[in-house]
Scaffold this active site. Structure first.
Site, PDB file in Angstrom:
ATOM      1  N   ARG A  60       5.580  -5.982   7.867  1.00  0.00           N
ATOM      2  CA  ARG A  60       5.296  -4.836   7.004  1.00  0.00           C
ATOM      3  C   ARG A  60       5.061  -3.563   7.816  1.00  0.00           C
ATOM      4  O   ARG A  60       4.540  -2.578   7.316  1.00  0.00           O
ATOM      5  CB  ARG A  60       4.090  -5.128   6.110  1.00  0.00           C
ATOM      6  CG  ARG A  60       4.399  -6.149   5.025  1.00  0.00           C
ATOM      7  CD  ARG A  60       3.285  -6.237   4.010  1.00  0.00           C
ATOM      8  NE  ARG A  60       3.561  -7.234   2.975  1.00  0.00           N
ATOM      9  CZ  ARG A  60       4.358  -7.015   1.934  1.00  0.00           C
ATOM     10  NH1 ARG A  60       4.962  -5.863   1.808  1.00  0.00           N
ATOM     11  NH2 ARG A  60       4.584  -7.973   1.051  1.00  0.00           N
ATOM     12  N   ASP A  93       9.261  -8.347  -6.320  1.00  0.00           N
ATOM     13  CA  ASP A  93       8.602  -7.510  -7.338  1.00  0.00           C
ATOM     14  C   ASP A  93       9.600  -6.748  -8.193  1.00  0.00           C
ATOM     15  O   ASP A  93       9.241  -6.217  -9.245  1.00  0.00           O
ATOM     16  CB  ASP A  93       7.661  -6.497  -6.678  1.00  0.00           C
ATOM     17  CG  ASP A  93       6.426  -7.170  -6.111  1.00  0.00           C
ATOM     18  OD1 ASP A  93       5.540  -6.454  -5.593  1.00  0.00           O
ATOM     19  OD2 ASP A  93       6.333  -8.401  -6.187  1.00  0.00           O
TER      20      ASP A  93
HETATM   21  O1  F6P Z   1       5.961  -7.387  -1.987  1.00  0.00           O
HETATM   22  C1  F6P Z   1       6.029  -8.589  -2.619  1.00  0.00           C
HETATM   23  C2  F6P Z   1       4.682  -9.257  -2.628  1.00  0.00           C
HETATM   24  O2  F6P Z   1       4.883 -10.619  -2.727  1.00  0.00           O
HETATM   25  C3  F6P Z   1       3.781  -8.795  -3.767  1.00  0.00           C
HETATM   26  O3  F6P Z   1       4.159  -9.342  -5.004  1.00  0.00           O
HETATM   27  C4  F6P Z   1       2.446  -9.278  -3.287  1.00  0.00           C
HETATM   28  O4  F6P Z   1       1.384  -8.625  -3.937  1.00  0.00           O
HETATM   29  C5  F6P Z   1       2.532  -8.908  -1.814  1.00  0.00           C
HETATM   30  O5  F6P Z   1       3.901  -9.020  -1.451  1.00  0.00           O
HETATM   31  C6  F6P Z   1       1.707  -9.787  -0.905  1.00  0.00           C
HETATM   32  O6  F6P Z   1       1.708  -9.151   0.371  1.00  0.00           O
HETATM   33  P1  F6P Z   1       1.581  -9.987   1.733  1.00  0.00           P
HETATM   34  O7  F6P Z   1       2.839 -10.769   1.888  1.00  0.00           O
HETATM   35  O8  F6P Z   1       1.436  -8.916   2.782  1.00  0.00           O
HETATM   36  O9  F6P Z   1       0.367 -10.863   1.586  1.00  0.00           O
END
Ligand code: F6P
Length: 337
Positions: A72, A134
């Protein structure tokens, strides 16, 4: 032509299929040289790149995960108290120059689209593909990975019906979707949910309780409640836990919750997503061949077409109350809060 490809942001079922969808035509049809950039934009910052030969691509169509890894990292976002973040863009430019990439293919959600747009404003040739479970990237009707996540969530909801009716309970299932309720809406409707709560519409817990009691009076002493993780709760409680507690308090019904979580992001893609990967990936390669940069590949109705990045950067596509699934759902007595 020499191109770099990266997958960035939250993963989704079968990111490999879209890597294949870009690279196969790029190599076989257009004669391009393709390099994989590891772990999203972090790989550009750290110059962590590897050549992607034909043999690496076989078996990717129906495989889980991403051979490139993801992160990210958003190199244009200044991290508080860290002086290093402002030189990350220059480190990315250095990597691109060093390898002589003619274009960078960025596969990801909103954050990825924004970062790619920032890169394009620095003069980097980019082509992007919308990917997120999403499904909330502006400018496209569907994102890669959404159908697979909905399929996983729908299967889970299907399985909850029998245990709910066996125990005469209310079963609450929480699906992913922080700002947008697309997964909850599509899997809730496909899975026969009785109550579907999404961030965009809000809800009144008394309406939820009334629906459950109404079903009891109709001889259905059980209900399936599908909630998006991003709905409003109190005391920082997770959506499913909060709604389950509120339902028990409102109705006296025995209620249990399931948080589907990261299950929705694993495994192999559906047939729909595999073909979407081929369509979007191939179109990305076509845009690069035509030097049509600064574009996101989109699905508009049934047509794949380019959308300028400046039109979508910084925006999110949320569920509208006049979505026809909601309209038809209401007409068949489904409660949306
Ligand atoms: O971006 C997609 C997603 O799965 C969202 O639906 C969820 O809230 C988020 O990523 C979770 O983020 P991470 O993978 O950083 O825990």
């Amino acid at each position: 032509m020499k191109i770099g490809i990266l997958t960035s942001g939250g993963d989704c079922p079968g990111l490999n299929a879209i890597i294949r969808g870009v690279c196969k035509p790029a190599i076989q049809h257009y004669g391009m040289e393709v390099w994989g950039i590891q772990s999203g934009f972090r790989g550009l910052v750290d110059d962590n790149v590897v050549p992607l030969e034909e043999k690496v691509l076989s078996g990717l169509l129906n495989s889980a995960g991403t051979v490139l890894g993801t992160s990210r990292d958003m190199p244009f976002k200044r991290r508080r108290f860290s002086a290093s973040s402002e030189d990350k863009p220059s480190m990315m430019m250095k990597t691109i120059k060093k390898h002589g990439f003619d274009c960078i293919v960025c596969i990801g959600g909103n954050g990825t689209q924004d970062t790619a747009y920032q890169l394009s404003k620095l003069g980097v040739n980019v082509v992007t593909i919308p990917k997120t479970i999403d499904n909330d990237v502006e400018g496209t009707d569907v994102c890669y990975g959404f159908d697979s996540a909905v399929s996983i969530a729908t299967d889970a909801i299907d399985r909850l019906h029998s245990t709910a009716s066996a125990h005469q309970r209310v079963m609450v299932i929480e699906v992913m979707g922080h700002n947008a309720g697309w997964i909850a809406l599509y899997s809730g409707m496909a899975g026969g949910g009785d109550i579907i709560l999404i961030p965009e519409l809000g809800y009144n817990i008394h309406n939820v309780g009334s629906k459950i009691i109404e079903r009891l009076k109709q001889g259905k002493p059980y209900s399936i409640v599908v909630v998006a993780e991003g709905i409003k709760t109190m005391e920082n409680k997770k959506a499913a836990q909060f709604i389950a507690e509120e339902i028990e308090y409102e109705t006296g019904f025995e209620t249990r919750e399931t948080v589907l979580g990261y299950i929705q992001r694993g495994g192999i893609p559906t047939a729909y997503d595999r073909n979407l990967a081929t369509r979007m990936g191939g179109f990305a390669a076509q845009l690069i061949e035509g030097k049509q940069y600064g574009q996101m590949v989109s699905l508009n109705g049934s047509t794949i077409m380019p959308v300028p990045l400046e039109k979508i950067a910084g925006k999110a596509r949320l569920v509208n109350g006049d979505n026809d699934l909601i309209i038809q759902g209401k007409r068949m007595g489904i409660c949306f809060g």
